[in-house]
Design a protein around this motif. Sequence first.
Motif, PDB file in Angstrom:
ATOM      1  N   ILE A  77       0.854  -1.180   0.000  1.00 30.17           N
ATOM      2  CA  ILE A  77       0.000   0.000   0.000  1.00 30.17           C
ATOM      3  C   ILE A  77       0.895   1.237   0.000  1.00 30.17           C
ATOM      4  CG2 ILE A  77      -1.775   1.260   1.286  1.00 30.17           C
ATOM      5  CD1 ILE A  77      -2.393  -1.560   2.585  1.00 30.17           C
ATOM      6  N   GLY A  78       0.489   2.231  -0.753  1.00 29.51           N
ATOM      7  CA  GLY A  78       1.261   3.466  -0.814  1.00 29.51           C
ATOM      8  C   GLY A  78       0.371   4.687  -0.751  1.00 29.51           C
ATOM      9  N   ILE A  79       1.000   5.807  -0.433  1.00 28.09           N
ATOM     10  CA  ILE A  79       0.343   7.109  -0.505  1.00 28.09           C
ATOM     11  C   ILE A  79       1.010   7.854  -1.648  1.00 28.09           C
ATOM     12  CG2 ILE A  79      -0.097   9.313   0.642  1.00 28.09           C
ATOM     13  CD1 ILE A  79       0.083   7.824   3.337  1.00 28.09           C
ATOM     14  N   ASP A  80       0.273   8.053  -2.726  1.00 22.65           N
ATOM     15  CA  ASP A  80       0.781   8.764  -3.904  1.00 22.65           C
ATOM     16  C   ASP A  80       0.325  10.213  -3.795  1.00 22.65           C
ATOM     17  OD1 ASP A  80       1.625   9.642  -6.376  1.00 22.65           O
ATOM     18  OD2 ASP A  80       0.540   8.119  -7.516  1.00 22.65           O
ATOM     19  N   LEU A  81       1.256  11.140  -3.911  1.00 21.58           N
ATOM     20  CA  LEU A  81       0.933  12.552  -3.743  1.00 21.58           C
ATOM     21  C   LEU A  81       0.425  13.212  -5.014  1.00 21.58           C
ATOM     22  CD1 LEU A  81       3.876  13.714  -1.462  1.00 21.58           C
ATOM     23  CD2 LEU A  81       1.670  12.726  -0.840  1.00 21.58           C
ATOM     24  N   GLN A  82       0.554  12.526  -6.160  1.00 18.68           N
ATOM     25  CA  GLN A  82       0.184  13.136  -7.428  1.00 18.68           C
ATOM     26  C   GLN A  82      -1.067  12.495  -8.022  1.00 18.68           C
ATOM     27  OE1 GLN A  82       1.815  15.867  -8.427  1.00 18.68           O
ATOM     28  NE2 GLN A  82       3.049  15.663  -6.591  1.00 18.68           N
ATOM     29  N   PRO A  83      -2.008  13.191  -8.551  1.00 17.98           N
ATOM     30  CA  PRO A  83      -2.079  14.654  -8.611  1.00 17.98           C
ATOM     31  C   PRO A  83      -2.485  15.270  -7.275  1.00 17.98           C
ATOM     32  CG  PRO A  83      -4.036  13.707  -9.633  1.00 17.98           C
ATOM     33  CD  PRO A  83      -3.140  12.555  -9.241  1.00 17.98           C
ATOM     34  N   GLN A  84      -3.145  14.466  -6.416  1.00 15.89           N
ATOM     35  CA  GLN A  84      -3.428  14.860  -5.045  1.00 15.89           C
ATOM     36  C   GLN A  84      -3.301  13.604  -4.195  1.00 15.89           C
ATOM     37  OE1 GLN A  84      -7.427  16.358  -4.804  1.00 15.89           O
ATOM     38  NE2 GLN A  84      -8.172  14.897  -6.305  1.00 15.89           N
ATOM     39  N   PRO A  85      -3.045  13.745  -2.895  1.00 17.27           N
ATOM     40  CA  PRO A  85      -2.794  12.561  -2.068  1.00 17.27           C
ATOM     41  C   PRO A  85      -3.929  11.534  -2.118  1.00 17.27           C
ATOM     42  CG  PRO A  85      -2.252  14.563  -0.867  1.00 17.27           C
ATOM     43  CD  PRO A  85      -2.952  14.991  -2.119  1.00 17.27           C
ATOM     44  N   HIS A  86      -3.554  10.284  -2.392  1.00 17.12           N
ATOM     45  CA  HIS A  86      -4.500   9.179  -2.422  1.00 17.12           C
ATOM     46  C   HIS A  86      -3.746   7.870  -2.205  1.00 17.12           C
ATOM     47  CE1 HIS A  86      -2.933   9.410  -6.528  1.00 17.12           C
ATOM     48  NE2 HIS A  86      -3.303   8.147  -6.680  1.00 17.12           N
ATOM     49  N   PHE A  87      -4.476   6.838  -1.809  1.00 18.62           N
ATOM     50  CA  PHE A  87      -3.876   5.533  -1.586  1.00 18.62           C
ATOM     51  C   PHE A  87      -3.828   4.741  -2.884  1.00 18.62           C
ATOM     52  CE2 PHE A  87      -5.255   6.706   2.649  1.00 18.62           C
ATOM     53  CZ  PHE A  87      -4.175   6.334   3.425  1.00 18.62           C
ATOM     54  N   VAL A  88      -2.739   3.994  -3.055  1.00 20.58           N
ATOM     55  CA  VAL A  88      -2.533   3.151  -4.230  1.00 20.58           C
ATOM     56  C   VAL A  88      -1.871   1.849  -3.781  1.00 20.58           C
ATOM     57  CG1 VAL A  88      -2.244   5.093  -5.829  1.00 20.58           C
ATOM     58  CG2 VAL A  88      -0.244   4.116  -4.721  1.00 20.58           C
ATOM     59  N   TYR A  89      -1.842   0.898  -4.688  1.00 20.92           N
ATOM     60  CA  TYR A  89      -1.029  -0.296  -4.478  1.00 20.92           C
ATOM     61  C   TYR A  89       0.236  -0.153  -5.315  1.00 20.92           C
ATOM     62  CZ  TYR A  89      -4.266  -3.197  -1.829  1.00 20.92           C
ATOM     63  OH  TYR A  89      -5.064  -3.719  -0.841  1.00 20.92           O
ATOM     64  N   CYS A  90       1.359  -0.546  -4.751  1.00 20.12           N
ATOM     65  CA  CYS A  90       2.640  -0.561  -5.453  1.00 20.12           C
ATOM     66  C   CYS A  90       3.011  -2.029  -5.659  1.00 20.12           C
ATOM     67  CB  CYS A  90       3.725   0.125  -4.622  1.00 20.12           C
ATOM     68  SG  CYS A  90       3.334   1.806  -4.124  1.00 20.12           S
ATOM     69  N   PRO A  91       2.790  -2.561  -6.870  1.00 20.51           N
ATOM     70  CA  PRO A  91       3.097  -3.973  -7.109  1.00 20.51           C
ATOM     71  C   PRO A  91       4.573  -4.279  -6.844  1.00 20.51           C
ATOM     72  CG  PRO A  91       1.791  -3.056  -8.908  1.00 20.51           C
ATOM     73  CD  PRO A  91       2.223  -1.904  -8.048  1.00 20.51           C
ATOM     74  N   GLN A  92       4.822  -5.428  -6.241  1.00 23.23           N
ATOM     75  CA  GLN A  92       6.181  -5.842  -5.880  1.00 23.23           C
ATOM     76  C   GLN A  92       7.114  -5.806  -7.092  1.00 23.23           C
ATOM     77  OE1 GLN A  92       7.188  -6.557  -2.810  1.00 23.23           O
ATOM     78  NE2 GLN A  92       9.207  -7.408  -3.212  1.00 23.23           N
ATOM     79  N   ILE A  93       6.633  -6.262  -8.245  1.00 17.67           N
ATOM     80  CA  ILE A  93       7.476  -6.299  -9.440  1.00 17.67           C
ATOM     81  C   ILE A  93       7.926  -4.901  -9.851  1.00 17.67           C
ATOM     82  CG2 ILE A  93       5.549  -6.297 -11.095  1.00 17.67           C
ATOM     83  CD1 ILE A  93       8.758  -8.345 -11.512  1.00 17.67           C
ATOM     84  N   GLU A  94       7.063  -3.901  -9.667  1.00 17.98           N
ATOM     85  CA  GLU A  94       7.426  -2.524 -10.021  1.00 17.98           C
ATOM     86  C   GLU A  94       8.474  -1.963  -9.068  1.00 17.98           C
ATOM     87  OE1 GLU A  94       6.603  -1.030 -12.860  1.00 17.98           O
ATOM     88  OE2 GLU A  94       5.554  -2.885 -13.339  1.00 17.98           O
ATOM     89  N   ILE A  95       8.365  -2.301  -7.791  1.00 22.38           N
ATOM     90  CA  ILE A  95       9.373  -1.853  -6.817  1.00 22.38           C
ATOM     91  C   ILE A  95      10.710  -2.508  -7.138  1.00 22.38           C
ATOM     92  CG2 ILE A  95      10.013  -1.753  -4.378  1.00 22.38           C
ATOM     93  CD1 ILE A  95       6.984  -1.797  -3.737  1.00 22.38           C
ATOM     94  N   GLU A  96      10.676  -3.787  -7.524  1.00 21.62           N
ATOM     95  CA  GLU A  96      11.908  -4.490  -7.894  1.00 21.62           C
ATOM     96  C   GLU A  96      12.533  -3.889  -9.151  1.00 21.62           C
ATOM     97  OE1 GLU A  96      10.729  -8.597  -8.111  1.00 21.62           O
ATOM     98  OE2 GLU A  96      10.485  -8.723  -5.919  1.00 21.62           O
ATOM     99  N   LYS A  97      11.707  -3.542 -10.141  1.00 21.24           N
ATOM    100  CA  LYS A  97      12.226  -2.897 -11.362  1.00 21.24           C
ATOM    101  C   LYS A  97      12.854  -1.549 -11.022  1.00 21.24           C
ATOM    102  CE  LYS A  97       8.888  -4.806 -14.665  1.00 21.24           C
ATOM    103  NZ  LYS A  97       7.733  -4.443 -15.516  1.00 21.24           N
ATOM    104  N   LEU A  98      12.185  -0.789 -10.178  1.00 22.78           N
ATOM    105  CA  LEU A  98      12.731   0.501  -9.756  1.00 22.78           C
ATOM    106  C   LEU A  98      14.060   0.301  -9.035  1.00 22.78           C
ATOM    107  CD1 LEU A  98      12.544   3.565  -9.355  1.00 22.78           C
ATOM    108  CD2 LEU A  98      11.147   3.117  -7.312  1.00 22.78           C
ATOM    109  N   ASN A  99      14.129  -0.697  -8.184  1.00 21.64           N
ATOM    110  CA  ASN A  99      15.369  -0.991  -7.474  1.00 21.64           C
ATOM    111  C   ASN A  99      16.504  -1.287  -8.455  1.00 21.64           C
ATOM    112  OD1 ASN A  99      16.934  -1.527  -5.060  1.00 21.64           O
ATOM    113  ND2 ASN A  99      16.788  -3.680  -5.624  1.00 21.64           N
ATOM    114  N   ASP A 100      16.208  -2.042  -9.514  1.00 21.94           N
ATOM    115  CA  ASP A 100      17.219  -2.324 -10.535  1.00 21.94           C
ATOM    116  C   ASP A 100      17.690  -1.045 -11.210  1.00 21.94           C
ATOM    117  OD1 ASP A 100      17.111  -5.047 -10.041  1.00 21.94           O
ATOM    118  OD2 ASP A 100      15.729  -5.467 -11.706  1.00 21.94           O
ATOM    119  N   ARG A 101      16.752  -0.132 -11.497  1.00 21.16           N
ATOM    120  CA  ARG A 101      17.104   1.117 -12.189  1.00 21.16           C
ATOM    121  C   ARG A 101      17.937   2.060 -11.325  1.00 21.16           C
ATOM    122  NH1 ARG A 101      11.610   0.942 -13.944  1.00 21.16           N
ATOM    123  NH2 ARG A 101      11.081   2.698 -12.625  1.00 21.16           N
TER     124      ARG A 101
END
Length: 142
Positions: free
Chosen positions: A48-72
């Motif tokens: 679970i995440g809090i995304d500030l854009q375009p205004q604060p709201h809750f989102v899901y951050c899929p594990q695979i996307e966090i892993e891809k970001l970590n690689d980058r």
Amino acid sequence: MMFSSGKTEEGDTKWRRQIDRFVKENQQEVAALFWGLWLENGNSKGTIGIDLQPQPHFVYCPQIEIEKLNDRVENRLQEILGIIDNNNPEIEVVMIGIGKGEIKLIQFAPEPTPKVCFEQIGKDVNSLLEFLEAKMKPEITG
């Protein structure tokens, strides 16, 4: 999501402080929401995440996307991945704050536990989402 070093200290620090303050002031409700979402989905949708854009709201951050970001970002998020992988939702809340090109780990062990917070507050997940998002909008700026 992107990662940067946060060139403007003021902007970087401001949203992080705002999220910390919001979570601290609404700890029971955030823990209740975390537990309710955990009951509905486990970790099947990600963290679970809090995304500030375009205004604060809750989102899901899929594990695979966090892993891809970590690689980058040359494995600079490895510690966050370890915390997410080892999270015990029965005693600890783990979320991610997402600012402009940056992320922040949100982690705390509420008293009482997330499960008890959910039971005591007695609201369903949608009601908690609406309540917290309405409170976040004026309190957190990205």
